[in-house]
Motif scaffolding. Sequence first.
Motif, PDB file in Angstrom:
ATOM      1  N   ALA A   1       0.907  -1.278  -0.014  1.00 21.04           N
ATOM      2  CA  ALA A   1      -0.100   0.045  -0.165  1.00 21.04           C
ATOM      3  C   ALA A   1       0.798   1.410  -0.020  1.00 21.04           C
ATOM      4  O   ALA A   1       0.970   2.069  -0.919  1.00 21.04           O
ATOM      5  CB  ALA A   1      -1.098  -0.027   1.355  1.00 21.04           C
ATOM      6  N   ALA A   2       1.613   1.512   0.955  1.00 21.12           N
ATOM      7  CA  ALA A   2       2.221   2.593   1.254  1.00 21.12           C
ATOM      8  C   ALA A   2       3.437   2.802   0.186  1.00 21.12           C
ATOM      9  O   ALA A   2       3.707   3.966  -0.229  1.00 21.12           O
ATOM     10  CB  ALA A   2       3.138   2.805   2.497  1.00 21.12           C
ATOM     11  N   ASN A   3       4.270   1.521   0.035  1.00 22.69           N
ATOM     12  CA  ASN A   3       5.429   1.634  -0.931  1.00 22.69           C
ATOM     13  C   ASN A   3       5.100   2.622  -2.259  1.00 22.69           C
ATOM     14  O   ASN A   3       5.663   2.909  -3.142  1.00 22.69           O
ATOM     15  CB  ASN A   3       6.014   0.311  -1.127  1.00 22.69           C
ATOM     16  CG  ASN A   3       7.052   0.208  -0.042  1.00 22.69           C
ATOM     17  OD1 ASN A   3       6.968   1.014   0.984  1.00 22.69           O
ATOM     18  ND2 ASN A   3       7.539  -1.097  -0.272  1.00 22.69           N
ATOM     19  N   SER A   4       3.815   2.023  -2.791  1.00 23.27           N
ATOM     20  CA  SER A   4       3.173   2.659  -3.996  1.00 23.27           C
ATOM     21  C   SER A   4       3.420   4.153  -4.234  1.00 23.27           C
ATOM     22  O   SER A   4       3.558   4.772  -5.400  1.00 23.27           O
ATOM     23  CB  SER A   4       1.782   2.347  -4.159  1.00 23.27           C
ATOM     24  OG  SER A   4       1.655   0.897  -4.571  1.00 23.27           O
TER      25      SER A   4
ATOM     26  N   VAL B   1       0.157   9.683   2.485  1.00 25.05           N
ATOM     27  CA  VAL B   1       1.640  10.330   2.102  1.00 25.05           C
ATOM     28  C   VAL B   1       1.589  11.701   1.616  1.00 25.05           C
ATOM     29  O   VAL B   1       2.403  12.585   1.840  1.00 25.05           O
ATOM     30  CB  VAL B   1       2.178   9.189   0.989  1.00 25.05           C
ATOM     31  CG1 VAL B   1       3.481   9.796   0.498  1.00 25.05           C
ATOM     32  CG2 VAL B   1       2.610   7.914   1.770  1.00 25.05           C
ATOM     33  N   LYS B   2       0.738  11.880   0.808  1.00 21.90           N
ATOM     34  CA  LYS B   2       0.502  13.222   0.303  1.00 21.90           C
ATOM     35  C   LYS B   2       0.250  14.319   1.180  1.00 21.90           C
ATOM     36  O   LYS B   2       0.735  15.225   1.539  1.00 21.90           O
ATOM     37  CB  LYS B   2      -0.907  13.494  -0.748  1.00 21.90           C
ATOM     38  CG  LYS B   2      -0.373  12.690  -1.966  1.00 21.90           C
ATOM     39  CD  LYS B   2      -1.241  12.881  -3.179  1.00 21.90           C
ATOM     40  CE  LYS B   2      -1.094  12.448  -4.597  1.00 21.90           C
ATOM     41  NZ  LYS B   2      -1.964  12.427  -5.580  1.00 21.90           N
ATOM     42  N   ARG B   3      -0.598  14.044   2.414  1.00 16.88           N
ATOM     43  CA  ARG B   3      -1.015  14.761   3.505  1.00 16.88           C
ATOM     44  C   ARG B   3       0.175  15.214   4.411  1.00 16.88           C
ATOM     45  O   ARG B   3       0.520  16.006   4.992  1.00 16.88           O
ATOM     46  CB  ARG B   3      -2.164  14.502   4.324  1.00 16.88           C
ATOM     47  CG  ARG B   3      -3.584  14.344   3.483  1.00 16.88           C
ATOM     48  CD  ARG B   3      -4.578  14.499   4.645  1.00 16.88           C
ATOM     49  NE  ARG B   3      -4.718  12.893   5.072  1.00 16.88           N
ATOM     50  CZ  ARG B   3      -5.383  12.019   4.596  1.00 16.88           C
ATOM     51  NH1 ARG B   3      -6.036  12.406   3.352  1.00 16.88           N
ATOM     52  NH2 ARG B   3      -5.522  10.809   5.022  1.00 16.88           N
ATOM     53  N   ALA B   4       1.140  14.195   4.447  1.00 22.45           N
ATOM     54  CA  ALA B   4       2.263  14.248   5.168  1.00 22.45           C
ATOM     55  C   ALA B   4       3.325  14.911   4.495  1.00 22.45           C
ATOM     56  O   ALA B   4       4.587  15.303   5.128  1.00 22.45           O
ATOM     57  CB  ALA B   4       2.846  13.045   5.785  1.00 22.45           C
ATOM     58  N   ASN B   5       2.941  15.238   3.226  1.00 19.60           N
ATOM     59  CA  ASN B   5       4.168  16.004   2.524  1.00 19.60           C
ATOM     60  C   ASN B   5       5.532  15.149   2.345  1.00 19.60           C
ATOM     61  O   ASN B   5       6.557  15.689   2.375  1.00 19.60           O
ATOM     62  CB  ASN B   5       4.321  17.400   3.025  1.00 19.60           C
ATOM     63  CG  ASN B   5       3.436  18.262   3.050  1.00 19.60           C
ATOM     64  OD1 ASN B   5       2.550  18.229   1.889  1.00 19.60           O
ATOM     65  ND2 ASN B   5       3.136  18.871   4.064  1.00 19.60           N
ATOM     66  N   ILE B   6       5.348  13.849   2.093  1.00 14.41           N
ATOM     67  CA  ILE B   6       6.550  13.050   1.896  1.00 14.41           C
ATOM     68  C   ILE B   6       6.629  12.894   0.324  1.00 14.41           C
ATOM     69  O   ILE B   6       6.012  12.390  -0.366  1.00 14.41           O
ATOM     70  CB  ILE B   6       6.249  11.564   2.406  1.00 14.41           C
ATOM     71  CG1 ILE B   6       6.057  11.466   3.891  1.00 14.41           C
ATOM     72  CG2 ILE B   6       7.527  10.989   2.017  1.00 14.41           C
ATOM     73  CD1 ILE B   6       5.599  10.248   4.561  1.00 14.41           C
ATOM     74  N   LYS B   7       7.971  13.295  -0.182  1.00 11.87           N
ATOM     75  CA  LYS B   7       8.190  13.265  -1.329  1.00 11.87           C
ATOM     76  C   LYS B   7       8.710  11.707  -1.904  1.00 11.87           C
ATOM     77  O   LYS B   7       9.617  11.255  -1.155  1.00 11.87           O
ATOM     78  CB  LYS B   7       9.513  14.026  -1.599  1.00 11.87           C
ATOM     79  CG  LYS B   7       9.697  14.323  -3.278  1.00 11.87           C
ATOM     80  CD  LYS B   7      10.955  15.050  -3.556  1.00 11.87           C
ATOM     81  CE  LYS B   7      11.387  15.176  -5.077  1.00 11.87           C
ATOM     82  NZ  LYS B   7      12.607  16.225  -5.156  1.00 11.87           N
ATOM     83  N   PRO B   8       8.046  11.170  -2.802  1.00  9.96           N
ATOM     84  CA  PRO B   8       8.476   9.923  -3.184  1.00  9.96           C
ATOM     85  C   PRO B   8      10.038   9.778  -3.563  1.00  9.96           C
ATOM     86  O   PRO B   8      10.493  10.469  -3.984  1.00  9.96           O
ATOM     87  CB  PRO B   8       7.750   9.620  -4.347  1.00  9.96           C
ATOM     88  CG  PRO B   8       6.460  10.489  -4.472  1.00  9.96           C
ATOM     89  CD  PRO B   8       7.162  11.658  -3.643  1.00  9.96           C
ATOM     90  N   GLU B   9      10.536   8.844  -3.069  1.00  5.78           N
ATOM     91  CA  GLU B   9      12.173   8.488  -3.145  1.00  5.78           C
ATOM     92  C   GLU B   9      12.318   8.170  -4.749  1.00  5.78           C
ATOM     93  O   GLU B   9      11.629   7.428  -5.293  1.00  5.78           O
ATOM     94  CB  GLU B   9      12.441   7.246  -2.194  1.00  5.78           C
ATOM     95  CG  GLU B   9      14.144   7.093  -2.633  1.00  5.78           C
ATOM     96  CD  GLU B   9      14.374   5.863  -1.563  1.00  5.78           C
ATOM     97  OE1 GLU B   9      15.377   5.029  -1.871  1.00  5.78           O
ATOM     98  OE2 GLU B   9      14.174   6.060  -0.218  1.00  5.78           O
ATOM     99  N   GLY B  10      13.111   8.840  -5.282  1.00  9.76           N
ATOM    100  CA  GLY B  10      13.639   8.797  -6.566  1.00  9.76           C
ATOM    101  C   GLY B  10      12.932   9.670  -7.407  1.00  9.76           C
ATOM    102  O   GLY B  10      13.171   9.690  -8.743  1.00  9.76           O
TER     103      GLY B  10
END
Length: 323
Positions: free
Chosen positions: A97-100, A312-321
Amino acid sequence: MKHFARMATAVAAFSVAVAAIAETYPSRPITIVVPFAAGSATDALTRVIGKRLSERLNQPIVVENRAGANAQVGAQYVAQAKPDGYTLLMATNTSHAANSSLYAKLRYDPVNDFSPIARVAQCPFALAVNLDVPAKTVKEFIEYAKANPGRLSYATPNSTSQVASETFRTMANLNITGIPYKSSPQAMIDLMRGDVQMYIADVSSGMSMFKAGKVRVLGMTTSEAFAQLPGVPPISETLPGFNLTSWHGLLGPAKLPADVVRKLSAEVSSVLAEAEVQTAIAQINYKPWPTQSPEEFGNFIREQIVYWNGLVKRANIKPEGEQ
């Protein structure tokens, strides 16, 4: 006509072969890959389920730890395995789920590369701090962190910890630093030593340290209190809307024969219905959470991908890569 006849013969032969596989399955040991280190919550749960499943299937079940890259190593290994039912994955909300949303390019497709079998259990997480941190409540920790901007750090050995911690940091508007870890046990050791000051840990692997008073537990990530940690309130009492939990389920590679999927799903459901197994799961601080069918589990995974994408979006986490 001859072409169609040959095709019909081939299809019939394949169907007979699949039926034969299902009828004799399993005829040798089964490997369940755990995409996290030995001693992790996922590892403990898999060994409980695997032991009873082995007894029911009359074949050894080998638990193989393939940790790395936030569960990508183990998940990719199973995705590429032969779809014969002898290599399975104990998946989690991290791997499926999250890794996507956490990676711009994932090493596998969490939907198309796997055959859903059965959801197994869920496990809450708890916010814990080093004993040198003076805070006794979530509110006090937020105040302490704000009084010491940039001086505190937190451990993130898996995506649940990462997303929960980043959500907490964002909602509380804190200046604290995340430190990635390869395993939950090492993250807990470093929390006790004071190398990091905060760790949102799964209660399964962390409970012994919680109860021994090696770290101080301030709040639960779930919207409800957790019976095994009486007196520890949900984080949502301080930060309304905060709600995360971890789930686990069994998957095989894509194109696993339908009869094999059905057999495994039925056996897992039977295992989870046993009182002894429920007691064993409770002892490692999990709660059984079975699905009614492989299709239901597959739909659940797709819904969770959307849900965790929002987190993930609400936490403002930028996807790795991401460029």
